[in-house]
Write an enzyme that holds these catalytic residues in place. Structure first.
Site, PDB file in Angstrom:
ATOM      1  N   VAL A 108       0.838  -1.212   0.000  1.00 51.23           N
ATOM      2  CA  VAL A 108       0.000   0.000   0.000  1.00 51.23           C
ATOM      3  C   VAL A 108       0.870   1.259   0.000  1.00 51.23           C
ATOM      4  O   VAL A 108       0.377   2.371   0.163  1.00 51.23           O
ATOM      5  CB  VAL A 108      -0.937   0.004   1.244  1.00 51.23           C
ATOM      6  N   ASP A 109       2.216   1.068  -0.233  1.00 51.92           N
ATOM      7  CA  ASP A 109       3.146   2.193  -0.044  1.00 51.92           C
ATOM      8  C   ASP A 109       3.290   3.108  -1.261  1.00 51.92           C
ATOM      9  O   ASP A 109       3.915   4.163  -1.160  1.00 51.92           O
ATOM     10  CB  ASP A 109       4.538   1.649   0.382  1.00 51.92           C
ATOM     11  N   HIS A 124      -4.543  -4.360  -2.052  1.00 51.27           N
ATOM     12  CA  HIS A 124      -4.892  -4.002  -0.664  1.00 51.27           C
ATOM     13  C   HIS A 124      -5.056  -2.503  -0.490  1.00 51.27           C
ATOM     14  O   HIS A 124      -5.030  -1.998   0.623  1.00 51.27           O
ATOM     15  CB  HIS A 124      -3.822  -4.551   0.300  1.00 51.27           C
ATOM     16  N   CYS A 152     -17.577  14.362   6.555  1.00 55.82           N
ATOM     17  CA  CYS A 152     -18.335  14.930   5.433  1.00 55.82           C
ATOM     18  C   CYS A 152     -19.129  16.140   5.937  1.00 55.82           C
ATOM     19  O   CYS A 152     -19.825  16.064   6.969  1.00 55.82           O
ATOM     20  CB  CYS A 152     -19.296  13.874   4.864  1.00 55.82           C
ATOM     21  N   GLY A 192       9.067 -11.041  -3.232  1.00 53.84           N
ATOM     22  CA  GLY A 192       8.985 -10.479  -1.886  1.00 53.84           C
ATOM     23  C   GLY A 192       7.675 -10.653  -1.156  1.00 53.84           C
ATOM     24  O   GLY A 192       7.172  -9.737  -0.520  1.00 53.84           O
TER      25      GLY A 192
HETATM   26  P1  OAD Z   1       5.262 -10.380   4.605  1.00 52.73           P
HETATM   27  O1  OAD Z   1       5.853  -9.442   5.602  1.00 52.73           O
HETATM   28  O2  OAD Z   1       4.323 -11.459   5.053  1.00 52.73           O
HETATM   29  O3  OAD Z   1       6.429 -11.115   3.773  1.00 52.73           O
HETATM   30  C1  OAD Z   1       7.463 -10.341   3.238  1.00 52.73           C
HETATM   31  C2  OAD Z   1       8.338 -11.291   2.420  1.00 52.73           C
HETATM   32  O4  OAD Z   1       9.390 -10.528   1.835  1.00 52.73           O
HETATM   33  C3  OAD Z   1       9.004 -12.392   3.254  1.00 52.73           C
HETATM   34  O5  OAD Z   1       8.813 -13.641   2.618  1.00 52.73           O
HETATM   35  C4  OAD Z   1      10.490 -12.005   3.244  1.00 52.73           C
HETATM   36  O6  OAD Z   1      11.346 -13.153   3.233  1.00 52.73           O
HETATM   37  C5  OAD Z   1      10.585 -11.283   1.927  1.00 52.73           C
HETATM   38  N1  OAD Z   1      11.693 -10.317   1.837  1.00 52.73           N
HETATM   39  C6  OAD Z   1      12.309  -9.647   2.829  1.00 52.73           C
HETATM   40  N2  OAD Z   1      13.286  -8.845   2.320  1.00 52.73           N
HETATM   41  C7  OAD Z   1      13.258  -9.035   0.959  1.00 52.73           C
HETATM   42  C8  OAD Z   1      14.007  -8.509  -0.131  1.00 52.73           C
HETATM   43  N3  OAD Z   1      14.995  -7.616   0.061  1.00 52.73           N
HETATM   44  N4  OAD Z   1      13.696  -8.927  -1.403  1.00 52.73           N
HETATM   45  C9  OAD Z   1      12.706  -9.831  -1.610  1.00 52.73           C
HETATM   46  N5  OAD Z   1      11.953 -10.369  -0.610  1.00 52.73           N
HETATM   47  C10 OAD Z   1      12.244  -9.964   0.650  1.00 52.73           C
HETATM   48  O7  OAD Z   1       4.565  -9.447   3.531  1.00 52.73           O
HETATM   49  P2  OAD Z   1       3.527  -9.863   2.428  1.00 52.73           P
HETATM   50  O8  OAD Z   1       3.779 -11.242   1.923  1.00 52.73           O
HETATM   51  O9  OAD Z   1       3.494  -8.781   1.437  1.00 52.73           O
HETATM   52  O10 OAD Z   1      -2.156  -7.442   4.106  1.00 52.73           O
HETATM   53  O11 OAD Z   1       2.161  -9.851   3.278  1.00 52.73           O
HETATM   54  C11 OAD Z   1       0.939  -9.942   2.573  1.00 52.73           C
HETATM   55  C12 OAD Z   1      -0.095  -9.158   3.345  1.00 52.73           C
HETATM   56  O12 OAD Z   1      -0.121  -9.544   4.740  1.00 52.73           O
HETATM   57  C13 OAD Z   1       0.134  -7.669   3.389  1.00 52.73           C
HETATM   58  O13 OAD Z   1      -0.269  -7.046   2.199  1.00 52.73           O
HETATM   59  C14 OAD Z   1      -0.790  -7.285   4.547  1.00 52.73           C
HETATM   60  C15 OAD Z   1      -0.444  -8.354   5.533  1.00 52.73           C
HETATM   61  O14 OAD Z   1      -1.523  -8.678   6.343  1.00 52.73           O
HETATM   62  C16 OAD Z   1      -3.027  -6.387   4.390  1.00 52.73           C
HETATM   63  O15 OAD Z   1      -2.651  -5.389   4.946  1.00 52.73           O
HETATM   64  C17 OAD Z   1      -4.426  -6.637   3.960  1.00 52.73           C
END
Ligand code: OAD
Length: 252
Positions: A108-109, A124, A152, A192
């Site tokens: 969402v960034d 999201h 509002c 990621g």
């Molecule tokens: P996570 O925080 O669950 O996972 C982040 C992933 O990025 C992990 O698997 C890390 O190993 C990986 N990672 C870390 N550093 C990295 C790098 N430099 N390059 C590549 N990968 C790297 O985040 P998401 O999978 O995005 O939902 O989480 C999904 C959703 O869970 C989010 O959108 C949020 C959260 O609940 C909502 O807010 C609805």
């Protein structure tokens, strides 16, 4: 090159990307890790350390304590606004200049857009967007009554952050577009994400079921490694530029 990045897998991935017709890129928080974007839980520092983010990021918390939740989102916006896109964001934008790419993000960034991917599909929502809670249909930010949160001027409805809260449906159009891309791509590049949150986490599997090759880029094991045909074990900011080069533009 990252120590445990397999040179053969990298070369095979380069060839697959060069020969791909339709590429779907699915990103998660890891693509913004090298930008220093605080993850959902990282933002819980200082005054916020005594709160659980999952308790704040839901509608009933907002109805109960609107000022607290609104101020938490203002705090997160401030943290994220101070970050910049990293080579991974720029590489994805550069790929779309060479190939047919559909970018789907769970983030969402807004960093994909700032790196030059204007049409990122935000499953999201977006931290910097606003919408209305129980609005009258004529709610207008331009005339909103300032406050925590703004309301509002016509019906008094509260403004709310334009992100998907726990328990909420994804934006219908974004979900449809992302699922369509998954079913029609011949290469799905997953960057990621831990692959734990559905429906996003189900999309690489859908792509594979429709004949696509799946490449996962992640420095750590993820729930999508089993679905992947190829896993590139390294940070996105290092791996993606190696896959096709990525013109780093000036940070937006
Ligand atoms: P996570 O925080 O669950 O996972 C982040 C992933 O990025 C992990 O698997 C890390 O190993 C990986 N990672 C870390 N550093 C990295 C790098 N430099 N390059 C590549 N990968 C790297 O985040 P998401 O999978 O995005 O939902 O989480 C999904 C959703 O869970 C989010 O959108 C949020 C959260 O609940 C909502 O807010 C609805």
């Amino acid at each position: 090159m990252a120590a445990d990045l397999d040179a053969q897998a990298l070369e095979a991935s380069r060839r697959l990307i060069a020969g791909a017709g339709n590429i779907m890129v699915l990103t998660g928080a890891g693509v913004s890790a090298e930008s220093g974007v605080p993850t959902f839980r990282d933002a819980m520092t200082g005054l916020w350390s005594r709160f659980n983010p999952e308790e704040l990021a839901q509608e009933d918390a907002y109805r109960r304590q609107p000022a607290l939740v609104w101020e938490w989102y203002l705090h997160r916006r401030e943290l994220v606004a101070a970050t910049h896109p990293n080579p991974a964001h720029f590489a994805i934008a550069a790929l779309a200049a060479q190939k047919a790419v559909t970018l789907v993000t769970q983030n969402v960034d807004g960093l994909h857009q700032r790196a030059g991917s204007p049409d990122a599909i935000e499953l999201h929502g977006n931290l910097f967007a606003n919408k209305w809670l129980d609005g009258c249909g004529h709610c207008d930010p331009a005339t909103a009554v300032p406050g925590l949160p703004p309301r509002c001027a016509i019906c008094g409805a509260m403004m709310r952050p334009g992100v998907v809260w726990f328990g909420e449906e994804l934006p219908r159009v974004a979900r449809y577009r992302a699922e369509h891309a998954a079913e029609n791509c011949d290469l799905c590049l997953v960057v990621g994400t831990s692959g734990l949150v559905y429906p996003a986490a189900g999309m690489p599997g859908a792509a594979k079921d429709h004949g696509a090759h799946v490449i996962v880029v992640n420095p750590a094991p993820s729930a999508l490694d089993q679905t992947a045909d190829t896993v590139l074990r390294g940070p996105a900011g290092v791996v993606l530029p190696l896959l096709w080069g990525g013109a780093p533009a000036a940070p937006a």
